[in-house]
Design a protein around this motif. Sequence first.
Motif, PDB file in Angstrom:
ATOM      1  N   LEU A  69       0.845  -1.310  -0.052  1.00 32.66           N
ATOM      2  CA  LEU A  69       0.007  -0.069   0.015  1.00 32.66           C
ATOM      3  C   LEU A  69       0.905   1.354   0.080  1.00 32.66           C
ATOM      4  O   LEU A  69       0.448   2.434  -0.401  1.00 32.66           O
ATOM      5  N   ALA A  70       2.166   1.122   0.336  1.00 34.10           N
ATOM      6  CA  ALA A  70       2.949   2.282   0.677  1.00 34.10           C
ATOM      7  C   ALA A  70       2.862   3.325  -0.449  1.00 34.10           C
ATOM      8  O   ALA A  70       2.689   4.536  -0.235  1.00 34.10           O
ATOM      9  N   PRO A  71       3.326   2.922  -1.602  1.00 33.25           N
ATOM     10  CA  PRO A  71       3.112   3.996  -2.654  1.00 33.25           C
ATOM     11  C   PRO A  71       2.012   4.504  -2.924  1.00 33.25           C
ATOM     12  O   PRO A  71       1.876   5.898  -3.025  1.00 33.25           O
ATOM     13  N   ALA A  72       0.801   3.842  -2.850  1.00 29.43           N
ATOM     14  CA  ALA A  72      -0.478   4.622  -3.000  1.00 29.43           C
ATOM     15  C   ALA A  72      -0.737   5.540  -1.961  1.00 29.43           C
ATOM     16  O   ALA A  72      -1.055   6.615  -1.976  1.00 29.43           O
ATOM     17  N   VAL A  73      -0.405   5.087  -0.667  1.00 28.69           N
ATOM     18  CA  VAL A  73      -0.615   6.075   0.485  1.00 28.69           C
ATOM     19  C   VAL A  73       0.133   6.961   0.361  1.00 28.69           C
ATOM     20  O   VAL A  73      -0.294   8.232   0.646  1.00 28.69           O
ATOM     21  N   VAL A  74       1.413   7.158  -0.008  1.00 25.81           N
ATOM     22  CA  VAL A  74       2.428   8.285   0.211  1.00 25.81           C
ATOM     23  C   VAL A  74       1.779   9.301  -0.894  1.00 25.81           C
ATOM     24  O   VAL A  74       1.564  10.515  -0.846  1.00 25.81           O
ATOM     25  N   LEU A  75       1.489   8.747  -2.085  1.00 32.25           N
ATOM     26  CA  LEU A  75       1.020   9.730  -3.292  1.00 32.25           C
ATOM     27  C   LEU A  75      -0.465  10.305  -2.787  1.00 32.25           C
ATOM     28  O   LEU A  75      -0.353  11.624  -3.058  1.00 32.25           O
ATOM     29  N   GLU A  76      -1.143   9.519  -2.225  1.00 32.22           N
ATOM     30  CA  GLU A  76      -2.610  10.130  -1.876  1.00 32.22           C
ATOM     31  C   GLU A  76      -2.259  11.076  -0.701  1.00 32.22           C
ATOM     32  O   GLU A  76      -3.094  12.384  -0.756  1.00 32.22           O
ATOM     33  N   LEU A  77      -1.593  10.745   0.162  1.00 28.76           N
ATOM     34  CA  LEU A  77      -1.249  11.752   1.266  1.00 28.76           C
ATOM     35  C   LEU A  77      -0.609  13.014   0.734  1.00 28.76           C
ATOM     36  O   LEU A  77      -1.101  14.135   0.947  1.00 28.76           O
ATOM     37  N   ALA A  78       0.522  12.636  -0.344  1.00 32.13           N
ATOM     38  CA  ALA A  78       1.135  14.071  -0.608  1.00 32.13           C
ATOM     39  C   ALA A  78       0.329  14.799  -1.691  1.00 32.13           C
ATOM     40  O   ALA A  78       0.550  16.098  -1.701  1.00 32.13           O
ATOM     41  N   ILE A  79      -0.452  14.058  -2.586  1.00 31.39           N
ATOM     42  CA  ILE A  79      -0.945  15.009  -3.443  1.00 31.39           C
ATOM     43  C   ILE A  79      -2.462  15.396  -3.267  1.00 31.39           C
ATOM     44  O   ILE A  79      -3.136  16.273  -3.747  1.00 31.39           O
ATOM     45  N   HIS A  80      -3.208  14.467  -2.408  1.00 30.74           N
ATOM     46  CA  HIS A  80      -4.630  14.814  -2.180  1.00 30.74           C
ATOM     47  C   HIS A  80      -4.695  15.463  -0.806  1.00 30.74           C
ATOM     48  O   HIS A  80      -5.260  16.451  -0.329  1.00 30.74           O
ATOM     49  N   VAL A  81      -4.089  14.306   0.100  1.00 31.49           N
ATOM     50  CA  VAL A  81      -4.827  14.689   1.751  1.00 31.49           C
ATOM     51  C   VAL A  81      -4.046  15.833   2.429  1.00 31.49           C
ATOM     52  O   VAL A  81      -4.793  16.863   2.743  1.00 31.49           O
ATOM     53  N   VAL A  82      -2.770  15.874   1.978  1.00 32.65           N
ATOM     54  CA  VAL A  82      -2.143  16.875   2.638  1.00 32.65           C
ATOM     55  C   VAL A  82      -2.504  18.543   1.967  1.00 32.65           C
ATOM     56  O   VAL A  82      -2.991  19.479   2.928  1.00 32.65           O
ATOM     57  N   PRO A  83      -2.371  18.528   0.652  1.00 31.96           N
ATOM     58  CA  PRO A  83      -3.093  19.734   0.051  1.00 31.96           C
ATOM     59  C   PRO A  83      -4.302  20.012   0.484  1.00 31.96           C
ATOM     60  O   PRO A  83      -4.885  21.165   0.709  1.00 31.96           O
ATOM     61  N   MET A  84      -5.077  19.118   0.797  1.00 34.26           N
ATOM     62  CA  MET A  84      -6.519  19.322   1.297  1.00 34.26           C
ATOM     63  C   MET A  84      -6.755  19.854   2.473  1.00 34.26           C
ATOM     64  O   MET A  84      -7.551  20.678   2.765  1.00 34.26           O
ATOM     65  N   LEU A  85      -5.902  19.353   3.288  1.00 33.56           N
ATOM     66  CA  LEU A  85      -5.613  20.089   4.941  1.00 33.56           C
ATOM     67  C   LEU A  85      -5.222  21.365   4.798  1.00 33.56           C
ATOM     68  O   LEU A  85      -5.853  22.293   5.436  1.00 33.56           O
ATOM     69  N   VAL A  86      -4.350  21.610   3.867  1.00 38.49           N
ATOM     70  CA  VAL A  86      -3.664  22.957   3.830  1.00 38.49           C
ATOM     71  C   VAL A  86      -5.030  23.880   3.133  1.00 38.49           C
ATOM     72  O   VAL A  86      -5.153  25.097   3.656  1.00 38.49           O
ATOM     73  N   GLY A  87      -5.841  23.332   2.254  1.00 36.61           N
ATOM     74  CA  GLY A  87      -6.885  24.033   1.725  1.00 36.61           C
ATOM     75  C   GLY A  87      -7.868  24.391   2.801  1.00 36.61           C
ATOM     76  O   GLY A  87      -8.464  25.162   3.032  1.00 36.61           O
TER      77      GLY A  87
END
Lengths: 279, 432, 326
Positions: C38-56
Amino acid sequence: MRETTAERWARRTVLTLLTLFVLVPLYVMVSSAVKPLQDVQNAFTWWPRRPTVDAFVDMWSTVPLGRYLVNSLVVSSVAAVLSVAVAIFAAFAVSRYRFRGRGLFSVTVLSTQMFPGILFLLPLFLIYVNLGNATGIQLYASRTGLILTYLTFSLPFSIWMLVGYFDSIPRGLDEAAQVDGAGPLRTLFQVVLPAAVPGVVAVTVYAFMTAWGEVLFASVMTNEGSRTLAVGLQGYSTQFNVYWNQVMAASLVVSIPVVAGFLALQRYFVAGLTAGAVK
Amino acid sequence: MSRRRLAILTAAVLAAASLTACGGSDDPSGGSAKTLTYWASNQGASLEADKQILQPELDRFEQQTGIKVNVEVVPWSDLLNRLLAAAASGQGPDVVNIGNTWSASLQATGAMVEFDDATLAKVGGRDRFVPAALAAAGAPGEPPAAVPLYSLAYALYYNKKAFADAGITTPPATWEQVAEVGRKLTGGGRWGLAVEGANPSENAHHAFTFSQQHGGEWFDSAGKPTFDTPQNVAAVKRYVDLMATDKIINPSNAEYAQNQSVSDFANGKAAMLLWQAVGANLKSQNMAADAYGVAPVPFLAAPPAGGRKVNSMVAGINIAVFKHTRNPDAALEFVKFMTSDAEQVTLNRTYGSLPPVTTAAGDPAFAAPEQKVLQETLATTAAPLPQVPDESTFETLVGTAIKELFADAASGKPVTEESVRHKLSQAQQQMR
Amino acid sequence: MATTTVHDATGRDGPPRAGTPENRPRRPRRSLLPYLLLAPAVVLELAIHVVPMLVGAWMSLLQLTQFHIRDWSTAPFVGAENYRMVLDFDSAAGAELLHSFQVTVLYTVCSVGLSWVLGTTAAVLLQRPFRGRGLLRALFLTPYALPVYTAVITWSFLFQRDNGLVNHVLVDQLHLLGDRPFWLIGDNSFVALLTVSIWRSWPFAFLCVMAGLQNIPADLYEAAAMDGAGFWRRLRSVTLPMLRPVNLVLLLVLFLWTFNDFNTPYVLFGGSAPEQADLVSIHIYRSSFKTWDFGSGSAMSVALLLFLLLVTAGYLLLTNRRRNDA
């Protein structure tokens, strides 16, 4: 189970209407591409009165269409391949293992599909820029950044589809392989993946098309060197004029390979798309 | 396959992919000391055409100074977003073209190099620039955030043959006359006037001029919006009424946002056009320079109390430098080059605009009738748009409100004082 | 698109499906392997979706205008002020958001509904082999394969008032209307947007339903025919019930795509859509990028996201319960 006459006529009528609905815009795309600019700017005519291929020649010099095409191809195919690679591993884990956080992962993946792009466009952009400043890895305005972005766009749905597909492959198969001494990864590559080709193709097609059509992020995250077709085609609408005939010609040229590829792979696409759902 | 081999495989795939991807990425920042990135705005027939116009000049600059300039021509639809992104991130070009109406908005971000007297001295000094053009480069009382590059003004373009056929000998000087001759010119597939009804910026520019003539202001002295004052309502109504009540504008113009009105004028579908330095464009659309006449934008026959004799904004393109540039001196060197007499003459002649540089303005290249009218307007009856940070918001909100009013007029809905005021109040409430 | 993942998405571990013991996922083992996978998917999702969303989401608590965009630390923290402003439906901004939200809901319901109807109709009509069926199928799929912007640009060309095909046919050839209507501005712009959206998305419904139909055993139809069931009876008692699993997923996916669709209105209308077709996505774009107020734009986005989460969760719960009851 014979069709009644009424049913046959109803079927023909409905199919004719649908055909027209689909066909007319496609026809206009073709016929406008072979009209001179003057004619596309005047009242619509079904038939090009003065057919010409000028638009197909001029379109390369009005905007750097060739470069945009290459960018789109590179970005979309690399993003699609990577997205599928990542999705395969994730889907295998979700489909074949029970582990703590499995539910959380599924929920998160599904919900990222709902994020309005506009919400994280600016933050993501700033993250790319700051990452670039800190590490020297240029993500902003580069194809790499765009690839990373698009591959995550298609990831949630890809994982979702593949989990469904993997679930539909009987586990008896992997267990047999494991009895023969295969490790989990050999099981994935030698048993599950070969059986899941339609699903993998479906996901690849989906990921490619997602990347190929995206407009919003491409408009902020690219520069002249990395601009993709989705944004680049707007270049035919200039300070001076809208070169409608060239827009149509360019649209045609960039669409044909994608449409042809899609139609060639559609059988896989259908099978991959619904394997899990109809089980 | 072991876990380790999986990790290696994954890493290899990712590395291979990023290598292929990196092949196309180019360095968006300033890079070495000898390289600048310049975002030019689209001034000519296409992005590529602009590039071909600018490249020889940039080559000359490189010969003179050894500084290489990478130019990217950015379409207007993207330019403001891209500038905003660059301002927000401190990444991007060193030197940029900006629409001069955005000067104060961009100035407010604090991302632009301030042209105080010392900085201005490096590009030739304050006196080099036409004062009105420099005034449209930032908020009053502050050092400009840019210097003017191309100057423009609105003029009334009219089709000579259509005028002659209708027995009209002199171009209209008042809006009442525009309506009158417009009615004579309308008919047989031709309309009196063409406007860009769905383009918020165009609408906002005209809203400004009409408001000045009616004695209105879009912002008070404290920079607060005053969109729905009676003067502004009357001004916007006057403009939209050219379609709604005078009926000299083809209702179709309400959906124009891609300069179709210029094509309509070039193709003889409209007899008059209000535009900035449109000659080069008309030529590209096969309308010869002697086929049209150029006159100043009309005034009100009987201006109300406080009405000003203004018939154009001070339009133009400014050139600005980002503070984040790694080569401020090279960037200023480039600005100096672009505003030098030789470049000013070459570029402005190509684009049909006017040099905002006093020493180049007298060049015979700018003695054509079109440029004469533009020059005269700029010198006497043009005023800068309000240089406030909210200017770009004003363009969006008021321009969109007018777009909706045109849509109403085109579909036969009445455009009343009440409906205009309602739209403007709504726009104002979205400011904060 | 599996029914099983629909289960998981509600956060509950679905019960093992009855009758298929060999399909039961492996017992939990203390293994790192699933996490590594799962790691690659999780890292990508966190980096591109979740973290920017939290910043948003953080942005939505700031007064982030052009004065502060360069250095966020200078942006005043306003707490819920942005939310109060955009969700106060008595104010102009709130009223516009509400209007835009209503337009979007109507648009989504119509687009998804009609796309589904067209797609199902076409799939059912193409069920029986006949000459040219393959060709029709390829043709029907083309709009989906066409890149978004080429499709939408072409439609915007068709919808021009003076020179467009739509008015040429309706007014000049069929004489259905006396006056040339507008399609890209005013009241009809909603219809235009809906048409483009349906044109683009019904083939997807067609594709899914077609695949679903292929998996319906022929003997079910034969049995129904033996009972004397006509076309409609067969449709109601065999086809639609058998399509239910496909439809559940199809409708949800179409809903999410259509509701968040930015590309179609943006290419069709440019940055400022007419108010009758002012979808939320484009409305937020205008509020943040055109008026440079990222705080309130983000507040709108977060509100929208919460709405979508609620609807989706409700939909999944509802469809799951019904299936469990059945």
